[in-house]
Design a protein around this motif. Structure first.
Motif, PDB file in Angstrom:
ATOM      1  N   HIS A 141       0.833  -1.203   0.000  1.00 55.06           N
ATOM      2  CA  HIS A 141       0.000   0.000   0.000  1.00 55.06           C
ATOM      3  C   HIS A 141       0.872   1.260   0.000  1.00 55.06           C
ATOM      4  O   HIS A 141       0.613   2.212  -0.749  1.00 55.06           O
ATOM      5  CB  HIS A 141      -0.908  -0.027   1.227  1.00 55.06           C
ATOM      6  N   HIS A 158      -8.762   4.870  -6.509  1.00 59.97           N
ATOM      7  CA  HIS A 158      -9.403   4.718  -5.206  1.00 59.97           C
ATOM      8  C   HIS A 158      -9.405   6.019  -4.415  1.00 59.97           C
ATOM      9  O   HIS A 158     -10.321   6.268  -3.625  1.00 59.97           O
ATOM     10  CB  HIS A 158      -8.679   3.624  -4.410  1.00 59.97           C
ATOM     11  N   GLY A 172     -14.998   0.363  -0.496  1.00 55.15           N
ATOM     12  CA  GLY A 172     -13.997  -0.588  -0.023  1.00 55.15           C
ATOM     13  C   GLY A 172     -13.342  -1.407  -1.112  1.00 55.15           C
ATOM     14  O   GLY A 172     -12.183  -1.806  -0.984  1.00 55.15           O
ATOM     15  N   GLU A 208     -11.511 -10.174   3.778  1.00 55.50           N
ATOM     16  CA  GLU A 208     -10.949  -8.924   3.249  1.00 55.50           C
ATOM     17  C   GLU A 208     -12.061  -8.017   2.723  1.00 55.50           C
ATOM     18  O   GLU A 208     -12.055  -6.803   2.936  1.00 55.50           O
ATOM     19  CB  GLU A 208      -9.979  -9.218   2.097  1.00 55.50           C
ATOM     20  N   THR A 212     -12.739  -4.350   4.275  1.00 57.58           N
ATOM     21  CA  THR A 212     -12.567  -3.116   3.507  1.00 57.58           C
ATOM     22  C   THR A 212     -13.845  -2.295   3.469  1.00 57.58           C
ATOM     23  O   THR A 212     -13.796  -1.062   3.426  1.00 57.58           O
ATOM     24  CB  THR A 212     -12.092  -3.404   2.069  1.00 57.58           C
ATOM     25  N   HIS A 216     -14.155   1.842   5.482  1.00 58.97           N
ATOM     26  CA  HIS A 216     -14.505   3.007   4.658  1.00 58.97           C
ATOM     27  C   HIS A 216     -15.821   3.656   5.102  1.00 58.97           C
ATOM     28  O   HIS A 216     -16.386   4.463   4.377  1.00 58.97           O
ATOM     29  CB  HIS A 216     -14.575   2.618   3.174  1.00 58.97           C
ATOM     30  N   HIS A 232      -8.388   4.963   8.869  1.00 63.10           N
ATOM     31  CA  HIS A 232      -8.361   4.890   7.400  1.00 63.10           C
ATOM     32  C   HIS A 232      -8.944   6.149   6.755  1.00 63.10           C
ATOM     33  O   HIS A 232      -8.533   6.527   5.652  1.00 63.10           O
ATOM     34  CB  HIS A 232      -9.102   3.649   6.904  1.00 63.10           C
ATOM     35  N   HIS A 245      -3.341  -2.384   7.694  1.00 72.59           N
ATOM     36  CA  HIS A 245      -4.508  -3.154   7.275  1.00 72.59           C
ATOM     37  C   HIS A 245      -5.428  -3.458   8.453  1.00 72.59           C
ATOM     38  O   HIS A 245      -6.439  -2.792   8.647  1.00 72.59           O
ATOM     39  CB  HIS A 245      -4.042  -4.433   6.599  1.00 72.59           C
TER      40      HIS A 245
END
Length: 268
Positions: A141, A158, A172, A208, A212, A216, A232, A245
Motif C-alpha cells: 500500500h 481509489h 472498499g 478482506e 474493507t 470506509h 483509514h 490493514h
C-alpha cells in the motif's frame, strides 16, 4: 495431499454453483474456471450483502448517530463506487483462482486439515501468516503511494474518495483491478512461507471484502490496536498516514501512524 485440496474446492463449487446456477450449467467447465466463477459469485455476494447491510444500518437506522448528516455520501457517489468495484471484480477473483491452483498442485505449504498439525501449531502459524500479510499489505500500500506511476495509473482510482461525504462501505473495493490484486497478493505470498490451513486462507480472502467495507464507513470504533475506519479516513484525507490493514502496528513501527483522537484534539 493435493487430491484433498481438489476435493475441497470441488465441494465449494457444488455448494455455490450448484445452489445458484441451473443444474448442469457449470459442470462442463474446466475445474479452474469453476473456481474462478465460484469466487466471482461469492465475492460479489459478499460485497453487496456486507455493504448494503452496513449502509442501511449507519445511514438509515442510525442516521446522524455515528456520522453527521452532511457526511453521508450521495446515492450517486455510492453507485459510482459500485460501478468501479463491479468492473474490477472479475479480475480480483483471478488471484484466489490462481492460489487455489497452486495449492492443488502442491506448490505451497498449505495443509488440508487442522488434524494434520494440531491446534497449537494451527494458531501459531495463523499468527505468523497474519503478521506476514500485515507487513506485506502495509508496504504494498505504501509503495502504491510512494512510486508515482503506481499511484497515478493505479491507486489514484481509489483516492478520488478523499473526504467523509465521498467515503462509504461501497468504496472498499472500488480500486483499479491491478491495485486490488497487488494489495491482496501478500495473502498468496504467505502460503509459500508458512504452513497454512487452506480453508482458513480462503475464508480470510473473503473477510478482506467485509473488512474493507468496514474501514470506509468513517466510524471510529476505538478498539486498540485495530486499524479501523477512523484511522483509514485520515489516510484518505492526508494520503501519507495509516497504510496498515488490520492493526496499527506497522504504521507505528515505520513512523506513519496518525491517531484520529489526537487529530481531532489538534483541530480543537
Amino acid at each position: 495431499m493435493a487430491g484433498a485440496f481438489e476435493e475441497e474446492t470441488n465441494l465449494y463449487n457444488r455448494i455455490v454453483l450448484g445452489s445458484l446456477l441451473p443444474e448442469g450449467a457449470w459442470e462442463p467447465l474446466p475445474h479452474w474456471l469453476q473456481g474462478w466463477l465460484r469466487n466471482y459469485i461469492g465475492g460479489t455476494l459478499v460485497y453487496f450483502i456486507s455493504s448494503f447491510l452496513w449502509c442501511f444500518y449507519i445511514y438509515y437506522l442510525k442516521r446522524n448517530r455515528y456520522i453527521p448528516k452532511d457526511a453521508i455520501p450521495t446515492n450517486k457517489a455510492m453507485l459510482l463506487q459500485i460501478a468501479v468495484a463491479m468492473k474490477a471484480m472479475p479480475f480480483y477473483v483471478v488471484l484466489p483462482a490462481i492460489s487455489e491452483y497452486m495449492v492443488e498442485q502442491g506448490w505451497t505449504k498449505c495443509f488440508a486439515s487442522i488434524d494434520d498439525v494440531g491446534w497449537p501449531t494451527y494458531f501459531r502459524n495463523l499468527a505468523l501468516y497474519l503478521t506476514i500479510v500485515e507487513f506485506g499489505i502495509y508496504w504494498m500500500h505504501r509503495e502504491l503511494h510512494d512510486i508515482k506511476p503506481l499511484y497515478k495509473y493505479l491507486h489514484a482510482t481509489h483516492h478520488i474518495y478523499n473526504k467523509q461525504n465521498t467515503l462509504s462501505p461501497f468504496a472498499g473495493l472500488a480500486f483499479h483491478p491491478l491495485d486490488g490484486i497487488m494489495q491482496a497478493l501478500p495473502h498468496v505470498m504467505a502460503l509459500f512461507l508458512v504452513r497454512m490451513h487452506f480453508r482458513t486462507h480462503i475464508a480470510l480472502l473473503f473477510i478482506e471484502g467485509i473488512w474493507t467495507a468496514n474501514i470506509h464507513d468513517c466510524i471510529h470504533g476505538k478498539l486498540w490496536p485495530v486499524m479501523g475506519a477512523g484511522y483509514h479516513t485520515i489516510h484518505h484525507t492526508t494520503y501519507r498516514h495509516n497504510y496498515g490493514h488490520y492493526t496499527i502496528w506497522m504504521d507505528w513501527m515505520f513512523g506513519t501512524l496518525r491517531d484520529p483522537e489526537e487529530d481531532e484534539a489538534k483541530k480543537m
